[in-house]
Design an enzyme around this catalytic site. Structure first.
Site, PDB file in Angstrom:
ATOM      1  N   PRO A 254       0.852  -1.193   0.000  1.00 58.70           N
ATOM      2  CA  PRO A 254       0.000   0.000   0.000  1.00 58.70           C
ATOM      3  C   PRO A 254       0.888   1.243   0.000  1.00 58.70           C
ATOM      4  CG  PRO A 254       0.040  -1.016   2.185  1.00 58.70           C
ATOM      5  CD  PRO A 254       0.816  -1.915   1.276  1.00 58.70           C
TER       6      PRO A 254
ATOM      7  N   ALA B 208       0.552   5.580  -0.243  1.00 59.49           N
ATOM      8  CA  ALA B 208      -0.262   6.784  -0.383  1.00 59.49           C
ATOM      9  C   ALA B 208       0.145   7.548  -1.639  1.00 59.49           C
ATOM     10  CB  ALA B 208      -0.074   7.667   0.850  1.00 59.49           C
TER      11      ALA B 208
ATOM     12  N   CYS C 147       2.758   3.194   9.630  1.00 61.67           N
ATOM     13  CA  CYS C 147       3.075   4.523   9.110  1.00 61.67           C
ATOM     14  C   CYS C 147       3.847   5.331  10.165  1.00 61.67           C
ATOM     15  CB  CYS C 147       1.806   5.254   8.693  1.00 61.67           C
ATOM     16  SG  CYS C 147       2.200   6.869   8.012  1.00 61.67           S
TER      17      CYS C 147
HETATM   18  C1  FMN Z   1       5.164   7.021  -1.167  1.00 63.59           C
HETATM   19  C2  FMN Z   1       4.915   5.979  -0.124  1.00 63.59           C
HETATM   20  C3  FMN Z   1       3.679   5.854   0.429  1.00 63.59           C
HETATM   21  C4  FMN Z   1       3.417   4.858   1.398  1.00 63.59           C
HETATM   22  N1  FMN Z   1       2.156   4.719   1.900  1.00 63.59           N
HETATM   23  C5  FMN Z   1       1.874   3.672   2.727  1.00 63.59           C
HETATM   24  C6  FMN Z   1       0.549   3.406   3.125  1.00 63.59           C
HETATM   25  O1  FMN Z   1      -0.409   4.077   2.728  1.00 63.59           O
HETATM   26  N2  FMN Z   1       0.359   2.359   3.982  1.00 63.59           N
HETATM   27  C7  FMN Z   1       1.383   1.565   4.422  1.00 63.59           C
HETATM   28  O2  FMN Z   1       1.156   0.624   5.182  1.00 63.59           O
HETATM   29  N3  FMN Z   1       2.633   1.790   4.031  1.00 63.59           N
HETATM   30  C8  FMN Z   1       2.901   2.809   3.183  1.00 63.59           C
HETATM   31  N4  FMN Z   1       4.169   2.975   2.717  1.00 63.59           N
HETATM   32  C9  FMN Z   1       5.206   1.986   3.074  1.00 63.59           C
HETATM   33  C10 FMN Z   1       5.273   0.868   2.013  1.00 63.59           C
HETATM   34  O3  FMN Z   1       4.070   0.152   1.960  1.00 63.59           O
HETATM   35  C11 FMN Z   1       6.407  -0.101   2.319  1.00 63.59           C
HETATM   36  O4  FMN Z   1       6.183  -0.693   3.556  1.00 63.59           O
HETATM   37  C12 FMN Z   1       7.775   0.592   2.372  1.00 63.59           C
HETATM   38  O5  FMN Z   1       7.942   1.484   1.300  1.00 63.59           O
HETATM   39  C13 FMN Z   1       8.903  -0.448   2.368  1.00 63.59           C
HETATM   40  O6  FMN Z   1       8.865  -1.234   1.219  1.00 63.59           O
HETATM   41  P1  FMN Z   1       9.851  -0.932  -0.031  1.00 63.59           P
HETATM   42  O7  FMN Z   1      11.249  -0.897   0.532  1.00 63.59           O
HETATM   43  O8  FMN Z   1       9.602  -2.044  -0.990  1.00 63.59           O
HETATM   44  O9  FMN Z   1       9.467   0.416  -0.559  1.00 63.59           O
HETATM   45  C14 FMN Z   1       4.459   3.987   1.806  1.00 63.59           C
HETATM   46  C15 FMN Z   1       5.717   4.129   1.236  1.00 63.59           C
HETATM   47  C16 FMN Z   1       5.962   5.103   0.288  1.00 63.59           C
HETATM   48  C17 FMN Z   1       7.337   5.210  -0.316  1.00 63.59           C
END
Ligand code: FMN
Length: 325
Positions: free
Chosen positions: A16, A18, A101
């Site tokens: 997820p 945002a 978050c």
């Molecule tokens: C732009 C952005 C928005 C995010 N929004 C959410 C969100 O709405 N809910 C959530 O649980 N995590 C949110 N995250 C965290 C991601 O879901 C994820 O846990 C985090 O980016 C780590 O994974 P990655 O290293 O693959 O990016 C967000 C991350 C980013 C970069």
């Protein structure tokens, strides 16, 4: 991977995010091999006030199912009431609880990562959601700096009725910096009987394979690496299945994805100048010689001009895909 009664075709999950994981983007990820896609977080208090901007985040269509809607909140009753409104409107296959978050503005209301400090609230929220809904409830947590405390929280999530748990292996204090703690994720996986999905820092085929093998998790959740690059799902699933890397795509194929994003956004009434302009910047970032293109997009004054620039990119043979995604 199975989540409660839900049978998924594979084990790659779109995180997820945002302002990123709207319906058009989720459809592209689905097309390229995500087995489960999550909406961006939806504020439960805004939903019960019937705030349209929040409710529309759950907008879906049959092609993207199964869909998980992620709820943000701290009050079990409000979260259950908002889930019922969203369920009535969009019939998602599951709901997810945001326990990760790290944004101060969100944590100060007791939501997101702040819940890690109040296991009793986590228990209330998940128990109430599970009691009110006839679809599975999952949770997405960050770790704390302490292994025992993290394992206790994970057990609390499971025993409250969650059908799966995604673990972002970073503490709230780390925000997005540093590395994901695979040791913690591995221990959580060993501790629980429900599926555990590893998250954090998966950005190419090799890391995907390593995280899956090292942690023994049931699935992988990918976030930032697929922003503007939904094709990464195809690359990773191909590598996990066949053990070989797909060749580099052409820049034109990336532009095709962007045009498809544009068409899907139009189809679902979500096409706006600001959103499309931003997404253009994300999609073209893997190209060589794209500096002028990025400036042109940035200077474009209206939506039709941005679309025109993207269409012209299809004909521009000087643009080359530099990175795989
Ligand atoms: C732009 C952005 C928005 C995010 N929004 C959410 C969100 O709405 N809910 C959530 O649980 N995590 C949110 N995250 C965290 C991601 O879901 C994820 O846990 C985090 O980016 C780590 O994974 P990655 O290293 O693959 O990016 C967000 C991350 C980013 C970069």
């Amino acid at each position: 991977m199975n989540i409660g009664k839900l049978r998924l075709k594979g084990n790659l999950v779109l995180a997820p995010m945002a302002d990123v994981t709207n319906l058009p983007f989720r459809l592209l990820c689905k097309k390229y091999g995500a087995s489960l896609v999550y909406s961006e977080m939806i504020a439960s208090d805004a939903v019960i006030r019937h705030n349209r901007k929040s409710i529309i985040r759950g907008l879906t269509c049959n092609d993207e199912r199964p869909l998980g809607l992620q709820l943000l909140g701290s009050c079990a009753q409000v979260m259950a009431d908002s889930a019922l409104i969203l369920h009535e409107t969009y019939k998602p296959e599951l709901f997810d609880v945001n326990i990760g978050c790290p944004d101060y503005k969100i944590m100060k209301h007791g939501c997101g990562s702040a819940l890690l400090r109040t296991p009793a609230a986590i228990r209330d929220i998940i128990t109430q959601l599970c009691g009110s809904l006839d679809v599975p409830v999952t949770a997405k947590m960050r770790i704390t700096g302490n292994l025992d405390e993290t394992l206790k929280l994970a057990r609390c999530i499971e025993s409250s009725g969650a059908s799966a748990l995604s673990v972002h292996g970073k503490t709230p204090g780390q925000k997005y910096a540093g590395t994901s703690n695979l040791e913690f994720i591995k221990k959580i996986k060993r501790e629980l009987s429900i599926p555990v999905i590893a998250n954090g820092g998966i950005n190419n085929e090799e890391t995907a394979k390593h995280v899956l093998e090292y942690t023994g998790c049931d699935g992988l959740m990918i976030g930032r690496a697929v922003i503007g690059a939904p094709f990464l799902f195809r690359r990773i699933s191909h590598y996990l299945d066949k053990g070989e890397l797909l060749p580099l795509r052409t820049f034109g194929e990336t532009v095709d994805d962007l045009l498809e994003y544009c068409e899907l956004s139009r189809k679902f009434g979500l096409l706006t100048y600001s959103d499309f302009k931003l997404k253009c910047q994300w999609f073209v970032r893997g190209g060589e010689n794209v500096r002028t293109v990025r400036k042109k997009i940035n200077d474009a004054k209206d939506l039709e001009s941005v679309i025109g620039i993207v269409r012209d990119l299809k004909e521009d043979t000087s643009l080359i895909q530099k990175t795989p995604f």
